[in-house]
Each structure stands twice: as structure tokens, then as C-alpha cells.
Write a protein that holds these residues in place. Sequence first.
Motif, PDB file in Angstrom:
ATOM      1  N   UNK A   1     -16.116  36.498 -13.638  1.00  0.00           N
ATOM      2  CA  UNK A   1     -16.634  37.581 -12.806  1.00  0.00           C
ATOM      3  C   UNK A   1     -18.065  37.944 -13.210  1.00  0.00           C
ATOM      4  N   UNK A   2     -18.819  38.486 -12.236  1.00  0.00           N
ATOM      5  CA  UNK A   2     -20.184  38.936 -12.526  1.00  0.00           C
ATOM      6  C   UNK A   2     -20.192  40.034 -13.562  1.00  0.00           C
ATOM      7  N   UNK A   3     -19.077  40.763 -13.595  1.00  0.00           N
ATOM      8  CA  UNK A   3     -19.026  41.943 -14.456  1.00  0.00           C
ATOM      9  C   UNK A   3     -18.713  41.567 -15.895  1.00  0.00           C
TER      10      UNK A   3
ATOM     11  N   UNK B   1     -14.385  52.587 -12.419  1.00  0.00           N
ATOM     12  CA  UNK B   1     -13.541  52.815 -11.246  1.00  0.00           C
ATOM     13  C   UNK B   1     -12.075  52.656 -11.615  1.00  0.00           C
TER      14      UNK B   1
ATOM     15  N   UNK C   1     -16.843  41.012  -7.182  1.00  0.00           N
ATOM     16  CA  UNK C   1     -16.922  40.502  -8.552  1.00  0.00           C
ATOM     17  C   UNK C   1     -15.604  39.907  -9.009  1.00  0.00           C
TER      18      UNK C   1
ATOM     19  N   UNK D   1      -3.730  45.230  -8.171  1.00  0.00           N
ATOM     20  CA  UNK D   1      -2.402  45.046  -7.585  1.00  0.00           C
ATOM     21  C   UNK D   1      -1.576  46.285  -7.848  1.00  0.00           C
TER      22      UNK D   1
ATOM     23  N   UNK E   1       4.245  49.964 -10.683  1.00  0.00           N
ATOM     24  CA  UNK E   1       3.207  49.558 -11.631  1.00  0.00           C
ATOM     25  C   UNK E   1       1.956  49.100 -10.906  1.00  0.00           C
ATOM     26  N   UNK E   2       0.873  49.110 -11.650  1.00  0.00           N
ATOM     27  CA  UNK E   2      -0.417  48.719 -11.094  1.00  0.00           C
ATOM     28  C   UNK E   2      -1.104  47.799 -12.083  1.00  0.00           C
ATOM     29  N   UNK E   3      -1.811  46.805 -11.581  1.00  0.00           N
ATOM     30  CA  UNK E   3      -2.518  45.865 -12.447  1.00  0.00           C
ATOM     31  C   UNK E   3      -3.955  45.733 -11.974  1.00  0.00           C
ATOM     32  N   UNK E   4      -4.882  45.762 -12.926  1.00  0.00           N
ATOM     33  CA  UNK E   4      -6.290  45.550 -12.614  1.00  0.00           C
ATOM     34  C   UNK E   4      -6.711  44.274 -13.323  1.00  0.00           C
ATOM     35  N   UNK E   5      -7.052  43.268 -12.542  1.00  0.00           N
ATOM     36  CA  UNK E   5      -7.379  41.962 -13.124  1.00  0.00           C
ATOM     37  C   UNK E   5      -8.868  41.697 -13.061  1.00  0.00           C
ATOM     38  N   UNK E   6      -9.427  41.280 -14.179  1.00  0.00           N
ATOM     39  CA  UNK E   6     -10.832  40.900 -14.232  1.00  0.00           C
ATOM     40  C   UNK E   6     -10.898  39.427 -14.629  1.00  0.00           C
ATOM     41  N   UNK E   7     -11.341  38.570 -13.738  1.00  0.00           N
ATOM     42  CA  UNK E   7     -11.379  37.156 -14.087  1.00  0.00           C
ATOM     43  C   UNK E   7     -12.522  36.863 -15.048  1.00  0.00           C
TER      44      UNK E   7
ATOM     45  N   UNK F   1      -8.999  55.521 -11.594  1.00  0.00           N
ATOM     46  CA  UNK F   1      -7.850  55.386 -10.698  1.00  0.00           C
ATOM     47  C   UNK F   1      -6.552  55.199 -11.439  1.00  0.00           C
TER      48      UNK F   1
ATOM     49  N   UNK G   1     -19.598  49.661 -15.130  1.00  0.00           N
ATOM     50  CA  UNK G   1     -19.314  50.180 -13.783  1.00  0.00           C
ATOM     51  C   UNK G   1     -18.019  49.633 -13.222  1.00  0.00           C
ATOM     52  N   UNK G   2     -17.631  48.428 -13.642  1.00  0.00           N
ATOM     53  CA  UNK G   2     -16.378  47.895 -13.112  1.00  0.00           C
ATOM     54  C   UNK G   2     -15.177  48.590 -13.722  1.00  0.00           C
TER      55      UNK G   2
ATOM     56  N   UNK H   1      -9.329  42.062  -9.060  1.00  0.00           N
ATOM     57  CA  UNK H   1      -8.143  42.229  -8.213  1.00  0.00           C
ATOM     58  C   UNK H   1      -7.353  43.425  -8.693  1.00  0.00           C
TER      59      UNK H   1
END
Lengths: 516, 279
Positions: free
Chosen positions: B206-208, B164, A232, A237, B197-203, B168, B160-161, A235
Motif C-alpha cells: 500500500x502507498x500508506x 480513520x 491505498x 471488513x 467483528x470488524x477487520x482493517x487490512x493494510x496490504x 472508527x 492518516x491511514x 480493506x
Amino acid sequence: MQKRVTFVEQLEMENVLTKGRGHVSTRSMDPERGGLESLPRHLGRETHVDMSPSNQRMKTSHIPQTLMSVPFLQHPALATGRRRHLCSIANVYSTEHMRQQMKRHYLNVLHTYIQSSVYTSHLKAFGKAVHALSRVGDELWLDPKVKGLALRSVNSAHSAYACFLFSPLFFKNYNLRPATEHGAETVKCKLAMKCVLPLFRCLNSIERNVEQCQISVGSPDDQVMIQFFCRHGITKTHNLRFQESEALQAVFASHLCPNVLKAPARLFGDVVMHFPSSQEEVTLSMTPLRVGLKNYCDAVNDHMKTMYTEMSLHPDEFDYFHVGVDSNITFCLKELRGLLSFAESHCLPVSVYCGAAGKPVCFSVEDMVLEATVVLATLYDPESKDPSQSAAMTLTDATQRCAEAAVLPVGSCEANIGEPEDIPAVTEMIASSQGSPMNVPPALMLPLLHTAGVCVPEDHCSSANSSPASSTICSLLFRAVSLEQDNHDSTARPPVLAFYSDEEENMEEDTDSPSL
Amino acid sequence: MPLLTQSQADDEEYVLVASLDNARNLSNILKAITFKDHAIFSATPTGLRVTVEDSKCLQANAFIQAEIFQEYTIKEDLVGFQVNLTVLLDCLNIFGGSTVPGVSTALRMCYRGYGYPLTLFLEEGGVVTVCKINTQEPEEPIDFEFCSSNVTNKVILLSESLKEAFSELDMTSEVLQITMSPSQPYFRLSTFGNSGNAHYDYPKDSDMMELFKCTKTQTNRYKMSLLKPSTKALALSCKVSVRTDSRGFLSLQYLVRNDDGQICFVEYYCCPDEEVEEE
């Protein structure tokens, strides 16, 4: 590709004509098609004749009616060879064959599609390697080199070392920055395990969601960047700070080990499963006739409360079995479990390299794209019972073993006699990949019990008194020992398989020991 | 349910009567906002609203519309009281909370008004329990003044996206940074922990991502400890809408489907974490 076409004997030409069909049994010798041979043989219209067990690989091919009614195929003078030739042509045009071709094509396409995501399974393997390393130590050394990416860990007592080496082929892309000006080949970084492990904690969700993983080491700001490209378009990182540190590497001369075993991981897994996870130490005993594993209890434990487990394996169960020196080695099981579960999940065989008690034991696993090794220190116990003292030993065992006993106890006796000063000398054989000697404290050899003068052959003699033959051997040994004590004359010493410190050093200098 | 039908005679005394055939429809929603002991109940003719607040920075609301209840009678325009939410949940689950299909706890919640306890009649399998919970003076819930006209960025994601990602999240990080932007990175969750550091990217394509309406690039930080309780609501929900307004206030709206498939809403409002750099 060989293909033989045979007519089924019972098939009469008249039957062919009346039924209006032709049936030809074909037996394909092509091993590649083996997988497809297992397709159900009863495919619709074809009637099968006499599928005897020996003809299991035969398949019938449907020849169209129009072809069968042609007169030249029915001529009685048609020789077998010609018939075969004609039938092979007919086979090409048979619909079943066409169907098979299409099926095979589809499977190939499917396989190619699956192959393209083989890296996802590799990612899972990478994650499992991190899990295995987390059971050894609290820090993870990441060492990208030309020959591959090495992940290493060592426990706090320096008595267990694990290394996973992934060759560049393991990765979809493996790019190494060229050597920098200040001479260092590549970055050597050390990460805290508790930072890396959570990223690979849930392997199932990684398998489901992650399409690609990218790991960059030494990007600006002294960071390791681990990027997960998930389904989906999501990403993730992670930028982890690392510390630059000296390389961690243990050099273990596995080719010098007198005892080598190799067995499928399943075997070790099944054996180790019987020991409770709280069981720290186990003793692996090896003789040319059997291999045994039992839990180790030091005298401190209350004998009444401990459950003793002992397992025995026959040499036939191993893929490769070479026991040069009877030995009883005691090591910690906890650090090994990670490697065993890794090997089991990949169905790889595990090789064990060991020597006498006190020498480290090496467990290694390898396949085309990765190598994993765990080196564990073993307890050095001069008072340990000789394997020949096991109650299950038979008389024949004793005589057989005594034949080579001349060699073995002397070796271990020498180890006993070895002065305490010799032990630090052993540490020098551990050198780092950069050539600088790494300080591996004597703990790697774990000399826990260190009494001089107690000689194994004595114990050996006292037990092997069942037959007159063995008593003679014992006196021989005793003599050899006393010789040793008198004059450390290397020439008088019979050839030994288990080296002690000095000789090992010489060996190290002479040969190119394989580095892990 | 003999006892419950008897009490119908006393209904004139109650300002609020709400009945549910399955008490789990209420208790599950309330579990999603239980991070503090006390909850403010505000009942209006449209439905029941339960509010929980933390340190004046975080507010969680659960809305249960009147239609969800099998019986919903309210005599006044607004009935408000405050109860101990933990106690209330214990009562709702008094029959053990078993998930045997076909067996559910029936609930009848009655409130006589100011000064009276909240009465719960719970029945399962012929056994009836009456619980009386003392109420307290309702506090005024904070009005975050979060109005739709002030919303700069709005995003609707499938839960659901996010589930997770939230599970985490690096807990060693004190803040959770949310970046919403019409350009790259469209929607990003970032943490800054001990290890890095941590990055969660949602474009945005996206389907979500069900809806993506970002007008301005905004980056705001929120205390992780405040947002952690919202994970419970996230776990129950199917969709979540994330909105920020011009001040940086965050609104998370979760669409929750209960056991019977009816829709309820849970909302979280959070103040941004502002570092006092001046003075």
C-alpha cells in the motif's frame, strides 16, 4: 443531426480578401452539442461579426487562407445553397472544428471515467438511506429479493414505516442465491441500527476514500458482511450478526388515496425547515385551493409558550396536485425528515398520498434505480376543524367548496360514526409480502380521540353561515347524515371519496394493491 | 523579558534549565500522553523524557531532544522528578492557549533539585507568570525490555491511514487484535464487539505503508482501554511505527512534528492481553 450554415450578411467578399480570412457562421442544431456551445466564443484570432442575441448559438469557423483564395468560392454566381455546401465542407477542415472535436472526445473520455465511479455516488446514496432509516427506527431489516434489495425500518410505536428499495441496477453486481430447499426465497435479516449506522456515518469520508463496497447477506454464520475497499489498498471488513426474522412490510394502497401531491423535494425541505426540530407533530391541511402546514399542539401544551408556525402553499407550486377530499392530517415530522433530506440530496420529487385524518399518509420518492417510501400514521381526530374554517377563507372559497361539500363531509362523518370495532378491521389490510397477515396493531391508525356522535358536518354548518347559499347546502348535508344514521344503507349513500373500513377491505380484495 | 534575565544570576542553583520560545512545542506533546495525572520527568544531557504509566501494562514516553530547546542546561547526568501532569499543562496554557500567529508563550523551566518545586517562568506579550509546582518522589519507570534485536515484526505506516481506522474502532470491543504477517493479511486490526467483528487490512504494498518487515505471523490482543489514549498521539503524528517482539509486546512510535517543524517522538508500550486458560 441538422446543421445549417449561413453567411453573415454584413460580411463582404472584399473584406474576406483583404483580411485574408474567411468567416462562416455556423449554427448547429445538434442538441448534444449544447454543452459545448457555451464555450467562450472569442477564441483567439477569429473576429466575430454581429453577434446579435438571436445568433447566440452561432459560431464562426475559420477557413484557411489557401481555400479562400480559390477562385470558385469567389464567383458571384455561386448560389446560396452551393455556398452552404462548400462551407460545410470547409467547416470540416477548419481548425476550430478540430479543436471542438478533440475537446468533445476528451469530455467523453472524462465522462466515461466518471461514470465508472458512479457507484461511489450510489454508495453515498445507500449511506444516506441508512441515515434516513435510522431516524425512523432502531432496527434495520435487510431483504434481498429478486426485484432488488429492500431496507426497511419501523419505529417502536409502529406508527412510522420506511422502506428503501434499490433495484439490481443500482449495484455494480447483484447476485442472489437461488431459492433454498426449505422454501424460503431469501434470507430476511434484521440488524441493529446502531451496528450499521456507524459504518455509514461519515459520508464525506466514504466518498473520498471508498472505491467499492460489497455487501453479502446470509454468508455462513448468519452474518452480513460489509466490506469497504478503500484507497491505498486498505480493506475494511465488518461482519455483523443478524437475527432472522419475519418480513416487515406494509401494504399501502396509494392508488386509492383521494389526495395526491407531488413537488420537488426542495419545496418540502424549505417548508419543513421552518419548524424547529423539537416540533414533533405537524398538521397538513389540504383543500383544492391551498395546502397548509402548521404545527400541531395538543391541549396539554401551554398555549402561551408555544410558537405557532403556519405555512400556505398554492396548488401551482406542485408538480401534481389532486385534492379529492379536504383533509387535515396530523403526523409526526421527525420520521419524515430523513426521507426529505435524502430526496433533496438527489433532487428527486416527493409524492404525498393521503386521505382523511386517521388514514395513513405516504411520502414516496423514486427514480430509475431506487424507490423510497415512508408511511406515517395520522391522528384520528373527529373534533378536528374542517379546513373551511380557516380565517383566511373568502366567500368564493366557501361557495366553491360547498359545491363538492356534499361528498366530503359525509365521508368524514362516516368515519366518525364508525364503531370502535371497525378499527381493528382496518389492520387486516396490511399483509406481509409472504402473504401471512402481519400483526399491525391499531396504533398504525392511531385512533387517539374516539368520540361517537360528534359529526363534522355540524361544525361545518355552524361556520359556513356567511351566505344563504351555503346554509342550504348545510341542511342538505345534515339530511344526508341523518339518513346515514338511520339505515346504513349503502345505496342511499352518495359516492364518497374517503372510504371507511369496510369498503376498503372490499377494495383490497378486489384489486391488486401495490406493495411497497 | 526582564524577569527572566534576572534569574540568570541564580542559574548556578538550578540543576536543570530548559527554555522554549514557544511553550506549545512542549504542551502539545505532553497532551498526547496525558491519560494519567502523574508523569515522571527524566532529564538527561540528550533531552527531556516524560513518562506516564497505567496499571503496569501501558507506558507512554515523550522525548523532546535538547536541540529543540532554545536553552538547555543540565548539571547532572540524570535529573528525575515526578509532577502532576494536569497541573503542568494548565500552567503551560495559562495564557489561554490562543492561536494568534506571532504571539506565543515563552517558557523557562527550572529545577533546583531534590525537594524543590519545579519553577516555570511563562511570558506572553510582556506579562510574566511564575508557577511553582511541587514535585514528588520519582517512581522508577517500568522497563519493558523492548529491544530492537528482539523485534519480530515492524511496520511503518503513514498516520492518516490509521487515524480513520482508530476513530472508527468499535468501542464495544474489549480488545484490539493486531495481526502482522509476512503473508496475507499483512497487517490487520480487528475488533470483536457486540454487533460482530470488524477487520482493517493494510496490504504490504500500500502507498500508506512506508516500511514492512515481518518475519513471523503474529496475532496479539491488547486491551482497548489501554490503547485508546494512543489515539491522541496518533492525531498529532505524521508517521507511526508498529513493532511487536517475540513476547507479543507492542511498541508504537509516533513521529510528531511541532509548530516549528522539529521532530519529537512519542512512544507507547503495551503488554498483550493474555487470557488465563490454564489452571
